[in-house]
Enzyme design. Sequence first.
Site, PDB file in Angstrom:
ATOM      1  N   LYS A 124      65.226  17.743 -52.733  1.00 37.55           N
ATOM      2  CA  LYS A 124      64.281  17.886 -51.618  1.00 37.55           C
ATOM      3  C   LYS A 124      65.113  17.967 -50.347  1.00 37.55           C
ATOM      4  CE  LYS A 124      60.622  15.249 -49.242  1.00 37.55           C
ATOM      5  NZ  LYS A 124      59.653  14.138 -49.410  1.00 37.55           N
ATOM      6  N   CYS A 144      65.317  12.038 -41.860  1.00 33.84           N
ATOM      7  CA  CYS A 144      64.219  11.530 -41.029  1.00 33.84           C
ATOM      8  C   CYS A 144      64.322  10.015 -40.865  1.00 33.84           C
ATOM      9  CB  CYS A 144      62.866  11.899 -41.637  1.00 33.84           C
ATOM     10  SG  CYS A 144      62.568  13.666 -41.690  1.00 33.84           S
ATOM     11  N   ASP A 201      64.959  18.134 -46.414  1.00 31.71           N
ATOM     12  CA  ASP A 201      63.975  17.764 -45.399  1.00 31.71           C
ATOM     13  C   ASP A 201      64.532  18.012 -43.989  1.00 31.71           C
ATOM     14  OD1 ASP A 201      61.911  16.650 -43.999  1.00 31.71           O
ATOM     15  OD2 ASP A 201      62.015  14.683 -44.949  1.00 31.71           O
ATOM     16  N   ASP A 208      53.294  15.377 -43.061  1.00 32.81           N
ATOM     17  CA  ASP A 208      53.049  14.380 -44.102  1.00 32.81           C
ATOM     18  C   ASP A 208      51.557  14.084 -44.234  1.00 32.81           C
ATOM     19  OD1 ASP A 208      55.761  14.419 -43.916  1.00 32.81           O
ATOM     20  OD2 ASP A 208      56.001  12.259 -43.659  1.00 32.81           O
ATOM     21  N   ARG A 258      56.545  22.380 -48.692  1.00 34.12           N
ATOM     22  CA  ARG A 258      55.439  21.696 -48.049  1.00 34.12           C
ATOM     23  C   ARG A 258      54.804  22.668 -47.052  1.00 34.12           C
ATOM     24  NH1 ARG A 258      56.411  16.213 -47.225  1.00 34.12           N
ATOM     25  NH2 ARG A 258      55.377  16.494 -45.240  1.00 34.12           N
ATOM     26  N   ASP A 309      64.232   9.714 -49.300  1.00 30.15           N
ATOM     27  CA  ASP A 309      65.171   9.300 -48.252  1.00 30.15           C
ATOM     28  C   ASP A 309      65.690   7.867 -48.499  1.00 30.15           C
ATOM     29  OD1 ASP A 309      66.555   9.287 -45.903  1.00 30.15           O
ATOM     30  OD2 ASP A 309      64.831   9.637 -44.599  1.00 30.15           O
TER      31      ASP A 309
HETATM   32  C1  GLA Z   1      59.609  13.241 -43.927  1.00 29.43           C
HETATM   33  C2  GLA Z   1      59.062  13.882 -45.195  1.00 29.43           C
HETATM   34  C3  GLA Z   1      58.559  12.813 -46.134  1.00 29.43           C
HETATM   35  C4  GLA Z   1      59.686  11.841 -46.455  1.00 29.43           C
HETATM   36  C5  GLA Z   1      60.280  11.278 -45.176  1.00 29.43           C
HETATM   37  C6  GLA Z   1      61.549  10.501 -45.458  1.00 29.43           C
HETATM   38  O1  GLA Z   1      58.607  12.609 -43.206  1.00 29.43           O
HETATM   39  O2  GLA Z   1      58.054  14.799 -44.905  1.00 29.43           O
HETATM   40  O3  GLA Z   1      58.035  13.391 -47.323  1.00 29.43           O
HETATM   41  O4  GLA Z   1      60.658  12.516 -47.192  1.00 29.43           O
HETATM   42  O5  GLA Z   1      60.616  12.303 -44.264  1.00 29.43           O
HETATM   43  O6  GLA Z   1      62.144  10.015 -44.300  1.00 29.43           O
END
Ligand code: GLA
Length: 665
Positions: free
Chosen positions: A397, A371, A399, A477, A473, A313
């Site tokens: 990726k 995010c 997200d 996290d 995933r 990000d």
């Molecule tokens: C989420 C994802 C992380 C990362 C952040 C970036 O939390 O799960 O792996 O990419 O966003 O903002």
Amino acid sequence: MKCLIATLLLLGPLAASASETVWLDTLDLAHIRQGYGTPQIDRSIRETPLSIGGVRFRRGVGTHAKSTLWLDLAGGAKRFEAMVGLDDAANGPGSIEFKVLGDGRSLFHSGVMRPGNAPKHVDVSLAGIKTLLLEVTDAGDGIGYDHADWAQARFIVNGRSPRTIDAPGEERVILTPKPRPAPRLNGPTIYGCRPGHPFIYRIPAQGQRPMVFSADGLPDGLSLDSASGIITGNAPPRGKYRVTLHAANQFGQSSRLFRIVSSDTLALTPPMGWNHWYAFYDRVTDEIVRQAADVMVSSGMADVGYQYVNIDDCWMNSPHNSDPLRVGPLRDANGTLIPNHYFPDMKALTDYIHAKGLKAGIYISPGPLTCGGFAGSFGHEAHDARTFADWGFDFLKYDWCSYGRIADGQDPAPPNYPTWGKGPPTLAGYMYPYQLMGNLLKEQDRDIVFNLCQYGMGNVWEWGAKVGGNCWRTAGDLGFELNRFFEVALKNAEHRAWSRPGGWNDPDYLQIGWIGGGHAGGAKPCPLEPTEQYAYMSLWALMAAPLVYSGDMSKLDDFTLNILCNPEVIDVDQDALGQSAAVARLNDSTFLMVKDLEDGSKAVGLFNQGEFAARVTVPWSVIGVSGKQEVRDLWREKDLGFFEGAFTAEVPRRGVVLARMTPRP
Ligand code: GLA
């Protein structure tokens, strides 16, 4: 009065050696490691008054399984007393066990305690004990609702007070021998690509350079640079090509199978690489990414198979950010994403990465914002997929982030966009954005590995591959509560049946070396013990997880590289069969992970989650083998001999022995 004076006189000489009470809640609790939240003084983990089985306690420590607290008794502590149990505010089906261990010997074991159980009284002598461990286990069923109270916990001390400490230090022992000067070819033995697309692959090879590379059976359209070992060109027509790679230098030569499968499926083995997130957050720059590519080669990571250099990000513009240089228009007049000030030229960046034979990854959200609050793809999916391909990216990726507001009907969707109604997202709502982008990526004239990041919602492992995902995933996290890594791995392993070539369960990144520090910077060394780091990497390899390092590449040290770069451990992860290991629990603290490998051997992890070293036995009946097995210790790259019936090893505390077992006549 006479009587009082007499009493004082009597106590006087004794006072110097009189016992005093030292309350656990007055000690430094920063040393507690626990599975959730932070230690609480005089209240439960829910911040309510301590209460066990309806009995209130004025003082004590509230923690959460799994919890450990080590103490140096400093010669003064004589007894330990407490009332223990599951806190009444947990309000759910928790179950825990309290253990008190003195110098590794059990002094108290509560047995399993559940909600409503009356508090149990701990009263143990500490005579002669140097180091005490206060432990709360999850009783073997996960940590949900495991709110644990050490109520009225106190030491009776005569002399020096006890002191809380970190777990007894371990040396950072490097188990893996240094690579020899002769060539050793590494990396996957099978590799997927799509017909006609640009092909780039740097042959992973350890050993002293210069080295001369060659290949037998390389399909037309591909060429190999004999000095760098980089294969480039265009992927061959649909089909399976059996290639043998060779590398030679003045010390010897090495050959290795490399099957190229040109079809629709990418990531026939789990992706390996680096991602900036856990070390750089919203401070990422073009320079940091280039440096990661440089170090991937100079450190030897690329020589064992790491190849993706992935931006997470915060590379785009944001409507609001504390750093004005990351604020600006999200898109230009044509609707193309505008990278922020720190990424002056995306194409130049991917060219730089490709010139090293490596691949480049990028990140965005299906929602309007990521995010981190940066530009998302919502409503621009087709344009963005094309932009990423034009810029030269090989990995995306995707997200979830702000897509949640679309999926649950809080934010309006544009015309022609399916609407999901108000309320929690449906399965179709979870799948839609990923199917959309999955299809678009397939239309590009590049191979772009598709990484789903939506934290496991809607059982993504069941449909991730269907929407074009190559890895997903399986949970939120991993973050910095890194001592949860065993639990996170065991949860991820539950989905093993869905993991296969082309589609991998992803328990999040490898966070060792220098990591963290949050948005303000200031990465710190990984808090995990050395034995835990071996266990972490072994779990990921056995589960066929993507091996994506997310630490500061400029601070890699020999120990960290030894964890990341053992080629025999990586072979377990990259095995062409693509199986994710099965788990066999042996007892509360030990378990095995067993993974079938393509050559008929098995990788077996002997894991110990306990706080003390343990002897762990692998009975042949449990891992489904018979007869004579040759056992090799993969971390030490050492043959241990032939075994029949079972294999037993001493496994360090919170550590692993990772073995490969090959049937021998
Ligand atoms: C989420 C994802 C992380 C990362 C952040 C970036 O939390 O799960 O792996 O990419 O966003 O903002």
